[in-house]
Structure formats: C-alpha cells, structure tokens
Design a protein around this motif. Structure first.
Motif, PDB file in Angstrom:
ATOM      1  N   GLU A   1      14.816 -11.945 -41.595  1.00 41.18           N
ATOM      2  CA  GLU A   1      15.446 -11.610 -42.908  1.00 41.18           C
ATOM      3  C   GLU A   1      16.130 -12.677 -44.169  1.00 41.18           C
ATOM      4  O   GLU A   1      15.900 -12.587 -45.260  1.00 41.18           O
ATOM      5  N   ASN A   2      15.874 -14.040 -43.587  1.00 42.51           N
ATOM      6  CA  ASN A   2      16.299 -15.036 -44.548  1.00 42.51           C
ATOM      7  C   ASN A   2      15.110 -15.883 -44.840  1.00 42.51           C
ATOM      8  O   ASN A   2      15.032 -17.031 -45.392  1.00 42.51           O
ATOM      9  N   GLY A   3      14.009 -15.326 -44.504  1.00 44.63           N
ATOM     10  CA  GLY A   3      12.656 -15.960 -45.108  1.00 44.63           C
ATOM     11  C   GLY A   3      11.829 -17.014 -44.142  1.00 44.63           C
ATOM     12  O   GLY A   3      11.140 -18.137 -44.581  1.00 44.63           O
ATOM     13  N   MET A   4      12.444 -17.196 -42.731  1.00 43.72           N
ATOM     14  CA  MET A   4      11.692 -18.114 -42.056  1.00 43.72           C
ATOM     15  C   MET A   4      10.328 -18.265 -42.061  1.00 43.72           C
ATOM     16  O   MET A   4       9.661 -19.352 -42.124  1.00 43.72           O
TER      17      MET A   4
ATOM     18  N   LEU B   1      28.820 -28.535 -39.848  1.00 38.62           N
ATOM     19  CA  LEU B   1      27.399 -29.038 -39.548  1.00 38.62           C
ATOM     20  C   LEU B   1      26.405 -28.356 -40.456  1.00 38.62           C
ATOM     21  O   LEU B   1      25.515 -28.960 -40.958  1.00 38.62           O
ATOM     22  N   THR B   2      26.554 -26.996 -40.775  1.00 38.24           N
ATOM     23  CA  THR B   2      26.038 -26.292 -41.752  1.00 38.24           C
ATOM     24  C   THR B   2      26.017 -26.961 -43.121  1.00 38.24           C
ATOM     25  O   THR B   2      24.858 -27.174 -43.793  1.00 38.24           O
ATOM     26  N   GLY B   3      27.141 -27.271 -43.504  1.00 38.48           N
ATOM     27  CA  GLY B   3      27.430 -27.937 -44.810  1.00 38.48           C
ATOM     28  C   GLY B   3      26.726 -29.355 -45.044  1.00 38.48           C
ATOM     29  O   GLY B   3      26.403 -29.867 -45.910  1.00 38.48           O
ATOM     30  N   MET B   4      26.679 -30.125 -43.841  1.00 43.17           N
ATOM     31  CA  MET B   4      25.804 -31.152 -43.801  1.00 43.17           C
ATOM     32  C   MET B   4      24.602 -31.248 -43.994  1.00 43.17           C
ATOM     33  O   MET B   4      23.727 -32.262 -44.264  1.00 43.17           O
TER      34      MET B   4
ATOM     35  N   LEU C   1      16.135 -14.133 -33.943  1.00 42.06           N
ATOM     36  CA  LEU C   1      14.636 -14.139 -34.565  1.00 42.06           C
ATOM     37  C   LEU C   1      14.743 -13.125 -35.868  1.00 42.06           C
ATOM     38  O   LEU C   1      14.322 -13.365 -37.086  1.00 42.06           O
ATOM     39  N   GLU C   2      15.616 -12.004 -35.601  1.00 42.80           N
ATOM     40  CA  GLU C   2      15.665 -11.072 -36.860  1.00 42.80           C
ATOM     41  C   GLU C   2      16.331 -11.678 -38.020  1.00 42.80           C
ATOM     42  O   GLU C   2      16.028 -11.483 -39.255  1.00 42.80           O
ATOM     43  N   ALA C   3      17.562 -12.467 -37.835  1.00 49.52           N
ATOM     44  CA  ALA C   3      18.274 -13.310 -38.941  1.00 49.52           C
ATOM     45  C   ALA C   3      17.223 -14.273 -39.600  1.00 49.52           C
ATOM     46  O   ALA C   3      17.405 -14.293 -40.763  1.00 49.52           O
ATOM     47  N   GLY C   4      16.438 -14.918 -38.721  1.00 46.45           N
ATOM     48  CA  GLY C   4      15.576 -15.989 -39.392  1.00 46.45           C
ATOM     49  C   GLY C   4      14.519 -15.127 -40.351  1.00 46.45           C
ATOM     50  O   GLY C   4      14.276 -15.595 -41.516  1.00 46.45           O
TER      51      GLY C   4
ATOM     52  N   LYS D   1      20.921 -18.712 -42.834  1.00 49.64           N
ATOM     53  CA  LYS D   1      20.314 -19.011 -44.245  1.00 49.64           C
ATOM     54  C   LYS D   1      20.243 -20.449 -44.372  1.00 49.64           C
ATOM     55  O   LYS D   1      18.892 -20.907 -45.289  1.00 49.64           O
ATOM     56  N   ALA D   2      21.108 -21.090 -44.054  1.00 49.65           N
ATOM     57  CA  ALA D   2      21.126 -22.459 -44.680  1.00 49.65           C
ATOM     58  C   ALA D   2      19.994 -23.361 -43.715  1.00 49.65           C
ATOM     59  O   ALA D   2      19.388 -24.297 -44.240  1.00 49.65           O
TER      60      ALA D   2
END
Length: 167
Positions: free
Chosen positions: A147-150, A62-65, A142-145, A102-103
C-alpha cells in the motif's frame, strides 16, 4: 551483551532512558544517536526489551531517525528496527505503529545522500530492504508495504535505470 545483562538493563529502565534521550537532544550528536540506536538494537533481542520498546514508543523515535542528516545514524536506526523485526511480535509493533511502514518504504530509496546519481547510501538501502523482507512475515506487514509503494521502491533499488536514474 549476554541475555542476563540485557534483562538487567531492561529492568533498570535503559530502554525508556535511551528513548527519552533520543527524543531530546541526543539526535543532535550523531555518535550518541548511533550508540543509542545500537543499545535499542541489542535490547530488542529479548522479549522484555521489545515490551519496553513498545511501552517507550521507541519505534516512533527510530522512525524519525530514518530522516537524520547522517547516513550512519539512519543505518543504525534501521539496524535497530531490523533487530525488533526479527521476531513476530516486533514485526507487529513496527507494522502497527502509525507512519512507520511508510517511512521505511520511503527510506528504501535513500534520497538523503548528496550524490543523486545513485540510490543513496548502500548500507542504509540494504538494511531497509532487509527490513522490508521482515515486514513480509505478516500478511498485514506485506499489505502495508504494498500500500505504501514498496514494490516500486524495490524495483528502483534493483534497477535504477527503469525509473530514470543513471548508474
């Protein structure tokens, strides 16, 4: 679409079959890819479905999509991820699948659309924003978001002029 039918579909290996199809050539056919994402979305609403989604690495597919050429395919992929993320175990699955957050954050600004005067396909952007909200159910999400520029991507969506995009 009732719970018993979903449980039967999961027990008959539908998640693995659909995921396998998406890993092969199904994504070459937008209508088929959309239907497959819709099936995963429906089956994600039952715990055994999410377990099967985890076992089949469906989140990776799904991420690839999210980078598919057709906005409707991206939209259905995000909707399937939203169905998964409706539940805490699903949020964990998304957050801990490498590269997925990240995606998702990158998909917030749907740059795959030809019209660069906007921030992309509205349906995709709205669905991704909802998915970002779901990620915040867990501190790690939330942290991952963040960290990835959300945050900067959300600002760009809410106020395109602030990042130099003409409305």
């Amino acid at each position: 679409s009732n719970q018993e039918e979903k449980m039967a579909a999961v027990s008959h290996g539908v998640v693995a079959a659909v995921t396998s199809g998406l890993q092969s050539t199904w994504t070459d056919h937008p209508y088929i890819a959309r239907l497959a994402a819709q099936v995963l979305s429906s089956l994600a609403t039952v715990l055994p479905g999410r377990t099967a989604i985890k076992e089949a690495d469906s989140v990776v597919v799904l991420t690839g999509m999210l980078r598919h050429n057709e906005p409707e395919v991206r939209e259905d992929a995000v909707k399937a991820m939203n169905s998964i993320a409706t539940f805490r175990d699903g949020v964990k699955l998304i957050v801990y699948t490498p590269g997925t957050v990240k995606a998702i954050v990158n998909a917030l600004y749907d740059d795959m659309c030809e019209d660069d005067s906007t921030h992309g396909n509205c349906a995709v952007v709205v669905a991704v924003a909802a998915l970002c909200n779901s990620l915040s159910k867990l501190i790690s999400g939330l942290e991952a978001g963040v960290e990835n520029g959300m945050v900067s991507k959300l600002i760009a969506v809410l106020d395109p002029a602030s990042v130099g995009i003409k409305p």
